[in-house]
Write a protein that holds these residues in place. Structure first.
Motif, mmCIF file in Angstrom:
data_model
loop_
_atom_site.group_PDB
_atom_site.id
_atom_site.type_symbol
_atom_site.label_atom_id
_atom_site.label_comp_id
_atom_site.label_asym_id
_atom_site.label_seq_id
_atom_site.Cartn_x
_atom_site.Cartn_y
_atom_site.Cartn_z
ATOM 1 N N TRP B 270 21.222 26.978 12.539
ATOM 2 C CA TRP B 270 21.992 27.454 13.693
ATOM 3 C C TRP B 270 21.866 26.436 14.806
ATOM 4 N N GLY B 420 13.780 22.145 15.635
ATOM 5 C CA GLY B 420 13.266 22.720 16.877
ATOM 6 C C GLY B 420 12.828 21.637 17.840
ATOM 7 N N GLY B 425 18.652 23.260 17.558
ATOM 8 C CA GLY B 425 18.937 24.563 16.965
ATOM 9 C C GLY B 425 17.697 25.157 16.329
ATOM 10 N N ARG B 426 17.908 26.099 15.445
ATOM 11 C CA ARG B 426 16.800 26.729 14.723
ATOM 12 C C ARG B 426 17.214 26.937 13.265
ATOM 13 N N ILE B 427 16.192 27.081 12.435
ATOM 14 C CA ILE B 427 16.408 27.311 11.003
ATOM 15 C C ILE B 427 15.970 28.727 10.666
#
Ligand SMILES: Cc1cc2nc3c(=O)[nH]c(=O)nc-3n(C[C@H](O)[C@H](O)[C@H](O)COP(=O)(O)OP(=O)(O)OC[C@H]3O[C@@H](n4cnc5c(N)ncnc54)[C@H](O)[C@@H]3O)c2cc1C
Lengths: 133, 522
Positions: B270, B420, B425-427
């Motif tokens: 994301w 990060g 974004g982030r996973i």
């Protein structure tokens, strides 16, 4: 996963964290508190997801970990100084952003509900749960 | 020269210098090297020039381990072999794939990545891909719209791929093989048995059969098995009249260490800002996948794997390959796969404009391809039931270990940390990866149709079936070409390496032919 209106305040990216909370659209008052508002994460997922992360991570914290202890942990900056909860919101956001970045740098990350998160933002999710109650 | 073995008089004797069994990617690549040499090459192909369901039926087998694609449809049985269906994704193995890794039991090849470099370069021409250059910098210069994710390459690096058209060997090389004077291609010549001298230290002949009821004998100085991992195993194990356990199987290794690439949706990326991530999207030239630096693989004791990216909206609508590739007829399975992909594209917003790249996507599916830990229990065996030509059918017992799942989890933790850290974004990992104590596999776990191991390479006959030259230990003139020789499977699709290894083998056999001649003159 739905992006919700409430995240509009989170703007884009951690670098632009002059987040005026005046624009916060969430009806959840807890979101007005920077400690309970993982701003970067909120730009990606909705408050339900943040709540679920908070609930799950809360279970992973040691027994008896109080809201006060969590607040203190979140208010402690990367040099170990403790900020006041009444500090300007922009200052708190900036400090939390730095802490989040520092977590990733130090590999101080946690794995909650599949998310790879900085410890600080996971704690913010917990704080969100605790202050929403 | 082409001869249809059905038209030959029954009981014909076919003689040559080198006999290659199987005309797929490996067999044809080798035959091409022998054109215009002074040697008579016998190229045996079980099928004809086109799909023939009766011949394809010879691939039918049982699956007893991890669910897998029907064996009948996982490989093609005619001239050109499975390149009739391959997707053409090419890249090289990494140096670490060849090393002995303390954390990966049974790892380590007797050759190094550098040993294959000149052959990779030659292999590029055969599969019609660009320059032998997989450096990220090179590809960034070629295409200014390629922008890498800002991740620390000492942790997560962008591994480049190139795409073959894909070369259909059966079409592309038919004329050149058929017109080559010294290449004697026999179609409908299914090898059913290998015979040797008294103590099977040397192979003397191969028996071939077909549906026309004809049986022929092939004699040569050197024999090369190039039928792919499952067929190679069948032929070696079922040739058990002289060697009780089968040829090359004194140490009970033939058929063992069967490996696939685990291919499975694993996580979502994301992003905070929409980004088309062109470098990582499927296109016609080259793309990158996210890979883990060897030092980190060592630090976290993980297997080698990569994550490929696709727009989440489209990816979500795609059915897992293990569901769509369920038909016995390979043509139907392929159609189902394509249909699922096309429907996913049509249903998604981006698909309407028929684009795999979306300028405003901020959510991506991460799809894993990972090597499996070499495992002797993962194996191909013989059934008591036989095929029409009298060869025992195969049983595939594909077995995975917890190491694969832990490695996938680690892969995404490392990518997640980097994403990060970069502040992009982030996973989020999928449900099946969330419980760290759960080693089970979800129903959508699939493979890449990559059959590896079964005649693995090692200098030690107790640890491998073939030596560093792909020669079967203890047999002086029988070689194996293809991915069955792999000691480990690496993180990438196998065919470029199959071809590179086959070209290396063809040079070696030529060298042997020449030295034999010199010795006979001495
Ligand atoms: C759907 C699909 C997609 C794929 N995509 C990719 C990809 O993108 N990239 C990649 O690297 N790989 C891919 N592969 C794998 C690739 O097709 C194989 O790695 C490659 O074809 C192996 O070459 P081979 O010569 O060893 O075997 P094959 O190509 O299978 O050839 C074996 C040949 O031996 C013949 N034969 C078998 N038994 C006998 C016998 N007893 N006697 C005589 N002849 C015999 C067969 O008829 C065949 O012609 C894909 C495979 C599939 C099914």
């Amino acid at each position: 996963m739905n992006r919700r209106a409430f995240v509009q305040l989170s703007l884009v990216g951690a670098a632009t964290l002059s987040v005026p909370l005046l624009t916060c659209k969430s009806r959840n008052p807890a979101m007005k508190n920077p400690l309970a508002f993982p701003v970067f994460l909120a730009g990606i997922c909705d408050d339900k997801t943040i709540h679920a992360i908070g609930e799950t991570y809360l279970k992973q914290l040691p027994d008896g970990f109080s809201k006060n202890a969590l607040e203190k942990l979140l208010l402690t900056d990367i040099s170990g100084n403790i900020l006041q909860p009444s500090s300007p919101k922009s200052l708190l956001f900036e400090m939390l952003d730095r802490k989040t970045h520092n977590d990733f740098e130090k590999e101080d990350t946690v794995f909650v509900k599949g998310w790879v998160l900085s410890k600080t933002e996971a704690c913010q999710c917990v704080f969100f749960v605790l202050t929403s109650k | 020269m082409h001869i249809d073995a059905r038209e030959l008089e029954n009981g014909s004797l076919i003689e040559g210098d080198i006999c290659i069994i199987g005309a797929g990617a490996a067999g044809i690549s080798m035959a091409l090297q022998y054109i215009n040499t002074p040697y008579k090459i016998i190229l045996l192909e079980g099928g004809g020039f086109d799909y023939d369901d009766k011949v394809q039926e010879l691939y039918v087998g049982k699956i007893t381990g991890q669910p897998y694609y029907p064996l009948k449809s996982a490989r093609l049985h005619y001239f050109g072999g499975t390149t009739g269906h391959w997707a053409g994704m090419c890249t090289t193995f990494d140096a670490i794939d060849f090393t002995k890794r303390s954390w990966v039991e049974h790892s380590g090849w007797p050759i190094k990545r550098e040993d294959l470099d000149p052959f990779y370069e030659r292999a590029h021409k055969i599969v019609e891909i660009g320059p032998y250059n997989y450096s990220l910098d090179y590809w960034l210069k070629q295409n200014p719209s390629f922008v890498p994710l800002p991740l620390d390459s000492n942790v997560v690096w962008s591994k480049m791929w190139q795409f073959s058209p894909p070369t259909r060997f059966g079409k592309k090389y038919k004329d050149v093989i058929v017109n080559a004077k010294n290449i004697h291609l026999y179609t409908y010549a299914n090898a059913v048995e290998i015979r040797g001298n008294e103590n099977v230290s040397s192979i003397t002949s191969v028996t071939v059969k077909n549906y026309a009821g004809k049986t022929h004998t092939v004699k040569a100085k050197y024999f090369i098995l190039a039928c792919c991992a499952i067929q190679n195993t069948r032929l070696l194990l079922s040739s058990n009249k002289q060697a009780k356990a089968g040829i090359g199987n004194d140490n009970d290794l033939v058929g063992r260490f069967f490996m696939e690439h685990l291919e499975i949706n694993s996580a979502e990326l994301w992003l905070h800002k929409p980004d088309p991530l062109k470098l990582y999207m499927l296109n016609t030239l080259a793309r990158a996948e996210l890979a883990i630096h060897p030092k980190k693989q060592e630090e976290f004791q993980m297997l080698n794997g990569t994550a490929s990216l696709s727009v989440l909206e489209t990816a979500k609508k795609r059915h897992p390959a293990i569901e769509t590739w369920s038909k016995e007829d390979p043509r139907e399975s392929l159609n189902n796969l394509h249909e699922s992909d096309n429907n996913a594209m049509k249903k998604s917003f981006y698909g309407k404009i028929n684009q795999l790249i979306s300028p405003d996507a901020s959510a991506y599916q991460l799809f894993t391809r990972i090597e499996q830990a070499p495992n002797p229990s993962s194996r191909v065996m013989l059934d008591t039931e036989k095929d029409y030509l009298g060869v025992p059918k195969p049983i595939l017992h594909w077995v995975l270990t917890p190491q694969e799942k832990r490695s996938i989890r680690m892969l995404y933790k490392l990518i997640g940390q980097q994403v990060g850290l970069a502040g992009i974004g982030r996973i989020r990992m999928m449900e099946y990866l969330q419980d760290e104590n759960d080693d089970s596999w979800p129903s959508f776990t699939g493979g890449g149709w990559h059959h590896m191991g079964t005649t693995r390479m090692s200098d030690d006959p107790k640890k491998g079936v073939v030596d560093a030259n792909c020669k079967i230990h203890g047999v002086d003139n029988l070689f194996v070409a293809g991915s069955s020789c792999y000691a480990t499977g690496a993180a990438v699709n196998p065919t470029l390496t199959v071809i590179a290894l086959s070209l290396r083998l063809s040079d070696h056999v030529l060298y042997r032919m020449k030295t034999d001649k010199l010795l006979s003159h001495a």
